[in-house]
Write a protein that holds these residues in place. Structure first.
Motif, PDB file in Angstrom:
ATOM      1  N   LEU A  63     -32.517   4.920   4.327  1.00  0.00           N
ATOM      2  CA  LEU A  63     -31.700   5.334   5.465  1.00  0.00           C
ATOM      3  C   LEU A  63     -30.221   5.309   5.137  1.00  0.00           C
ATOM      4  CD1 LEU A  63     -33.419   3.143   8.230  1.00  0.00           C
ATOM      5  CD2 LEU A  63     -34.063   5.450   7.477  1.00  0.00           C
ATOM      6  N   ASP A  64     -29.581   6.464   5.183  1.00  0.00           N
ATOM      7  CA  ASP A  64     -28.123   6.507   5.109  1.00  0.00           C
ATOM      8  C   ASP A  64     -27.621   5.856   6.397  1.00  0.00           C
ATOM      9  OD1 ASP A  64     -25.458   7.104   4.666  1.00  0.00           O
ATOM     10  OD2 ASP A  64     -25.699   9.272   4.827  1.00  0.00           O
ATOM     11  N   THR A  90     -25.582   3.179   1.553  1.00  0.00           N
ATOM     12  CA  THR A  90     -24.229   3.281   2.084  1.00  0.00           C
ATOM     13  C   THR A  90     -23.184   3.162   0.984  1.00  0.00           C
ATOM     14  OG1 THR A  90     -22.633   2.317   3.642  1.00  0.00           O
ATOM     15  CG2 THR A  90     -24.191   0.796   2.620  1.00  0.00           C
ATOM     16  N   GLY A  91     -22.044   3.741   1.233  1.00  0.00           N
ATOM     17  CA  GLY A  91     -20.920   3.597   0.327  1.00  0.00           C
ATOM     18  C   GLY A  91     -20.047   2.414   0.709  1.00  0.00           C
ATOM     19  N   TYR A  92     -20.386   1.755   1.814  1.00  0.00           N
ATOM     20  CA  TYR A  92     -19.532   0.687   2.345  1.00  0.00           C
ATOM     21  C   TYR A  92     -20.053  -0.714   2.071  1.00  0.00           C
ATOM     22  CZ  TYR A  92     -17.698   4.699   4.810  1.00  0.00           C
ATOM     23  OH  TYR A  92     -17.173   5.923   5.092  1.00  0.00           O
ATOM     24  N   VAL A 106     -29.811  -3.270   0.645  1.00  0.00           N
ATOM     25  CA  VAL A 106     -28.764  -2.251   0.758  1.00  0.00           C
ATOM     26  C   VAL A 106     -28.546  -1.625  -0.611  1.00  0.00           C
ATOM     27  CG1 VAL A 106     -26.337  -1.796   1.304  1.00  0.00           C
ATOM     28  CG2 VAL A 106     -27.633  -3.454   2.665  1.00  0.00           C
ATOM     29  N   LEU A 107     -28.687  -0.311  -0.661  1.00  0.00           N
ATOM     30  CA  LEU A 107     -28.448   0.461  -1.871  1.00  0.00           C
ATOM     31  C   LEU A 107     -27.015   0.969  -1.814  1.00  0.00           C
ATOM     32  CD1 LEU A 107     -29.792   1.721  -4.406  1.00  0.00           C
ATOM     33  CD2 LEU A 107     -30.389   3.673  -2.962  1.00  0.00           C
ATOM     34  N   GLN A 108     -26.183   0.474  -2.701  1.00  0.00           N
ATOM     35  CA  GLN A 108     -24.765   0.830  -2.716  1.00  0.00           C
ATOM     36  C   GLN A 108     -24.568   2.169  -3.423  1.00  0.00           C
ATOM     37  OE1 GLN A 108     -22.015  -1.185  -1.554  1.00  0.00           O
ATOM     38  NE2 GLN A 108     -20.794   0.615  -2.028  1.00  0.00           N
TER      39      GLN A 108
END
Length: 128
Positions: A63-64, A90-92, A106-108
């Motif tokens: 999930l983005d 997420t990029g955050y 969380v996949l960065q």
């Protein structure tokens, strides 16, 4: 011997991809196909993702966190209610994740293929 899929194997799993950036969707799809997964989606809108969760047999989801300007949490809640494991993308970083979901992997972004596999396996072993 186990009768379930081994811990290091994602082969045959149906994985829902919720991502609104086409390049990232294609990258995820390629990586998942390399793992032997069946890709559901990708869904680029919250409504399409919710529809897929209700309609499809999903083993795992990516999930983005922010899909087309909307937070992903309604989809995360629907998956959690069905005990379907998921990974946030997420990029955050994890700081942007709602407290109720902080225990989820969380996949960065940007990520490598081995990072994706590690997070998916982590989600499966932590599943409620």
């Amino acid at each position: 011997m186990t009768d379930s899929i081994s811990e290091g194997d994602l082969n045959g799993l149906r994985i829902l991809v919720v991502e609104d950036e086409a390049a990232i969707s294609l990258l995820l799809e390629d990586m998942l196909l390399d793992f032997g997964c069946e890709v559901i989606g990708p869904a680029a809108r919250l409504s399409a993702a919710l529809e897929a969760v209700g309609r499809e047999q999903v083993d795992l989801a990516i999930l983005d966190v922010n899909v087309a300007g909307e937070p992903i949490y309604p989809v995360a809640e629907a998956l959690a209610q069905r005990s379907i494991p998921f990974v946030f993308s997420t990029g955050y970083g994890s700081a942007g994740i709602r407290d109720t979901f902080r225990d989820r992997p969380v996949l960065q972004k940007p990520f490598a293929q081995h990072d994706l596999k590690q997070k998916l396996l982590m989600a499966r072993t932590k599943a409620p």
